[in-house]
Motif scaffolding. Structure first.
Motif, mmCIF file in Angstrom:
data_model
loop_
_atom_site.group_PDB
_atom_site.id
_atom_site.type_symbol
_atom_site.label_atom_id
_atom_site.label_comp_id
_atom_site.label_asym_id
_atom_site.label_seq_id
_atom_site.Cartn_x
_atom_site.Cartn_y
_atom_site.Cartn_z
ATOM 1 N N PRO A 1 -0.685 -7.697 -6.290
ATOM 2 C CA PRO A 1 -0.049 -6.950 -5.136
ATOM 3 C C PRO A 1 0.345 -8.509 -4.520
ATOM 4 C CG PRO A 1 -1.805 -5.735 -4.984
ATOM 5 C CD PRO A 1 -1.857 -5.616 -6.871
ATOM 6 N N CYS A 2 -1.413 -9.198 -4.144
ATOM 7 C CA CYS A 2 -1.092 -10.203 -3.454
ATOM 8 C C CYS A 2 -1.783 -11.654 -4.500
ATOM 9 C CB CYS A 2 -2.411 -9.619 -2.739
ATOM 10 S SG CYS A 2 -2.375 -8.086 -1.701
ATOM 11 N N PRO B 1 6.524 -10.702 4.178
ATOM 12 C CA PRO B 1 7.163 -8.975 4.329
ATOM 13 C C PRO B 1 6.356 -8.135 4.053
ATOM 14 C CG PRO B 1 9.092 -10.236 3.767
ATOM 15 C CD PRO B 1 7.118 -11.365 3.283
ATOM 16 N N ASP B 2 6.025 -7.656 2.521
ATOM 17 C CA ASP B 2 4.945 -6.462 1.758
ATOM 18 C C ASP B 2 3.629 -7.367 2.099
ATOM 19 O OD1 ASP B 2 4.882 -8.861 0.343
ATOM 20 O OD2 ASP B 2 5.266 -7.156 -1.669
ATOM 21 N N GLY B 3 2.859 -7.717 2.900
ATOM 22 C CA GLY B 3 1.384 -8.408 3.441
ATOM 23 C C GLY B 3 1.185 -9.687 2.321
ATOM 24 N N LYS C 1 0.088 -12.921 0.365
ATOM 25 C CA LYS C 1 0.048 -13.639 -0.738
ATOM 26 C C LYS C 1 -0.765 -14.628 -0.677
ATOM 27 C CE LYS C 1 3.332 -10.458 -2.018
ATOM 28 N NZ LYS C 1 3.476 -10.151 -3.452
ATOM 29 N N THR D 1 -2.336 -0.775 -2.039
ATOM 30 C CA THR D 1 -1.013 -0.454 -1.271
ATOM 31 C C THR D 1 -0.628 -0.054 -0.247
ATOM 32 O OG1 THR D 1 0.107 -1.260 -4.319
ATOM 33 C CG2 THR D 1 1.337 -0.061 -2.656
ATOM 34 N N LEU E 1 -1.419 -1.532 2.454
ATOM 35 C CA LEU E 1 -0.765 -2.725 2.670
ATOM 36 C C LEU E 1 0.973 -2.460 3.607
ATOM 37 C CD1 LEU E 1 -1.146 -5.427 0.195
ATOM 38 C CD2 LEU E 1 -1.717 -5.383 2.577
ATOM 39 N N ARG E 2 1.263 -0.813 2.877
ATOM 40 C CA ARG E 2 2.521 0.251 3.542
ATOM 41 C C ARG E 2 2.057 0.266 4.192
ATOM 42 N NH1 ARG E 2 2.757 2.339 -1.028
ATOM 43 N NH2 ARG E 2 2.044 4.352 -0.547
ATOM 44 N N TRP F 1 0.264 -3.292 7.263
ATOM 45 C CA TRP F 1 1.073 -4.415 7.013
ATOM 46 C C TRP F 1 2.764 -4.337 8.013
ATOM 47 C CZ3 TRP F 1 -0.755 -9.585 6.831
ATOM 48 C CH2 TRP F 1 -0.045 -9.905 6.645
ATOM 49 N N ALA G 1 5.369 -7.274 8.460
ATOM 50 C CA ALA G 1 5.874 -8.125 8.688
ATOM 51 C C ALA G 1 6.067 -9.100 9.533
ATOM 52 C CB ALA G 1 7.478 -7.645 8.315
#
Length: 565
Positions: free
Chosen positions: A79-80, A154-156, A158, A290, A293-294, A297, A299
């Motif tokens: 996911p990252c 936006p979701d964490g 990378k 996940t 992060l949800r 995190w 954005a």
């Protein structure tokens, strides 16, 4: 299907409209290896496509290296990290495509908005550790984890750039030996000659989290040698790292790789679970990451678009708005083909010389006091192969025209945003790929001022030979009699302005050797009128597959006379 259309630097006339079924919609970056494009898939998905230069595509060794890179990118799932989509390394021009990742790099965010805090910082540390777990599980060590290689999406976070990643179970394909990585982020055991390892990535993770928490590099800034001494001294600056992360960060940045926590131990500690839960990439750990992060995190805001009021021609220039590009918005970071070492020239002396066709000194260019405006133009090496051109209409930079001394910054106290005019992104490749001879200087020119124009001429570049009989880091490389390779001095290769701010260029030097000093000194009338000009020189090495250091950290080393065995 995505319906919004982000803003990208526009395509150029020679850019492809389609690559492997992906429709290009803008440019994300360019360098010696090729270009990275924003593109749409047939289903409308936004992707990043890396396309190799046509001349490099004829080099079997380069194809092998690019094929290896595509294989490395395709192995990593998590996911990252950006999602790998497709590749064709057998095409006339090889390419690979990944998920497009938007957002600022960690370095951009810290510079513009300050450090991360609270739940976002914890989520950042967790996400980067998860990315390393996925990378290591694929049998790869990253080797260049640093603030510029992590995008805050936006979701964490990378983790990007497997350009110098190395498979743990294989020998990397390189054209020369040496240490890869960025000073200040390279583990101490690597500086002592140890091979890349997962423990070295953990060391970089610790420094990265410290940087995210404090806004400071844990080993400061300076020359490559200075940074190496600080790393080997083993005293990172961790003041400001929160207590909840300090034990992990301190252990990760320790000198002994055997005493550092593993990525699995680090991730387990961050998730509040046991190591067994995080060993398998397909385990419950991914869901736990996940969830972190949800929940934690936030954005990040988009990078700041700097604006400046229009100013009169004879006043200091302000930076014009510019689109975010390159690593800041791309899931792929393009790595230049040449390795650079640099010097640029400023001092208090009032005289200077021009570069003649034979590389030697010619008559003086302007005396400053007699010039009607006293305008001065100075070139600074801002990063690896990136020249920034500054114009001072009032002559307050107090620089010496020509070349004088080594350094990589403007005079102390200079506000770069007040004087910047243009950027010149330069790389070198073979002039004749089949014969592997000659040198072609290629690059992109961008205008950054609010008015006027800037002209680049072929004669602005001169390639000078290196050897034992000449100073490897001369004060002025144009006056010691070394052979010079020139192009027609008056030939205009690119002109940029506020209306047409971007241009590509290339200049051929058919007889130049594959290693030498590349001098760049704009013409006296490059910004209009007549100005005193201070130039720079760099070392180019056509055989080097990747830059060994980030020139932002200022490394000065001799330029080799020939390709190492």
């Amino acid at each position: 299907m995505t319906t919004d259309v982000p803003s990208f630097p526009p395509l150029k006339p020679r850019d492809p409209v389609e690559i492997g079924g992906y429709r290009t919609v803008g440019r994300l970056g360019a360098g010696g290896m090729g270009a990275v494009y924003a593109a749409r898939s047939p289903a409308g998905e936004l992707v990043a496509v890396k396309l190799v230069h046509g001349d490099l595509a004829t080099d079997p060794e380069f194809r092998a290296r690019f094929r290896r890179e595509a294989d490395l990118v395709g192995r990593v799932v998590g996911p990252c990290v950006p999602r790998f989509l497709a590749q064709d390394t057998a095409a006339d021009q090889p390419w690979l495509a990944t998920e497009y990742v938007s957002g600022p790099t960690l370095r951009q965010h810290v510079r513009e908005h300050g450090p991360l805090t609270g739940a976002s910082l914890h989520a950042f540390a967790t996400g980067v550790a998860e990315a390393l777990r996925a990378i290591h599980a694929a049998g790869i060590v990253h080797r260049d984890l640093k603030p510029g290689n992590v995008i805050l999406a936006p979701d964490g976070p990378k983790v990007l750039d497997f350009g110098i990643a190395r498979a743990i179970d294989e020998t990397a394909i390189t054209r020369t030996g040496g240490l890869f990585g960025t000073p200040g982020w390279v583990a101490p055991e690597l500086l002592k000659g140890a091979p890349p390892s997962v423990a070295a990535d953990v060391f970089a993770w610790g420094g990265l989290v410290a940087y995210a928490a404090t806004g400071r590099s844990p080993f400061g800034t300076g020359s490559a040698e200075t940074m190496a001494v600080r790393v080997l001294d083993g005293k990172p600056d961790l003041a400001g790292v929160p207590d909840s992360l300090m034990p992990l960060v301190r252990a990760a940045t320790g000198q002994d790789p055997r005493q550092r926590p593993t990525v699995e131990q680090t991730l387990a500690e961050l998730l509040g679970t046991d190591r067994a839960t995080v060993v398998d990439p397909g385990s419950d750990a991914t869901e736990l990451v996940t969830r972190v992060l949800r929940q934690g995190w936030e954005a990040p805001p988009p990078p700041t678009v700097f604006t400046g009021d229009p100013v009169p021609r004879r006043r200091p220039r302000r930076r014009r708005p510019r689109l975010l590009s390159g690593a800041a918005v791309s899931a792929l970071v393009l790595v230049a083909s040449a390795a650079w070492v640099a010097g640029d020239r400023f001092s208090q002396e009032p005289v200077g010389t021009d570069v003649g066709a034979d590389g030697g000194a010619t008559e003086e260019v302007g005396d400053g006091a007699g010039d009607e405006t006293g305008e001065q133009v100075a070139v600074e090496i801002a990063s690896n192969g990136l020249f920034m051109v500054h114009s001072d209409p009032d002559g307050t930079l107090d620089l010496t025209p020509g070349f004088d001394g080594a350094g990589s910054a403007l005079p102390e106290g200079v506000d770069r945003a007040e004087f910047v005019v243009a950027s010149v992104d330069v790389n070198t490749v073979y002039a004749d790929v089949q014969r592997q001879s000659g040198v072609k200087v290629i690059g992109e020119l961008e205008y950054l001022a609010d008015e006027g124009e800037f002209t680049l001429r072929a004669g602005d570049f001169v390639l000078l030979e290196v050897g034992d009989e000449w100073d490897p880091l001369p004060d002025d490389p144009t006056v010691d009699g070394r052979p010079a390779h020139t192009a027609p001095g008056d030939e205009v290769v690119a002109t940029v302005s506020t209306d047409t701010p971007n241009a590509e260029f290339e200049v051929d030097f058919a007889d130049a050797p594959q290693s030498g000093l590349l001098t760049y000194r704009p013409a006296a009338n490059a910004v209009g009128g007549t100005a005193e000009v201070a130039g720079v020189y760099t070392c180019y090495m056509n055989w080097h597959p990747y830059p060994p250091v980030d020139m932002t950290d200022e490394e000065y080393v001799p330029c080799p006379t020939e390709r190492p065995e």
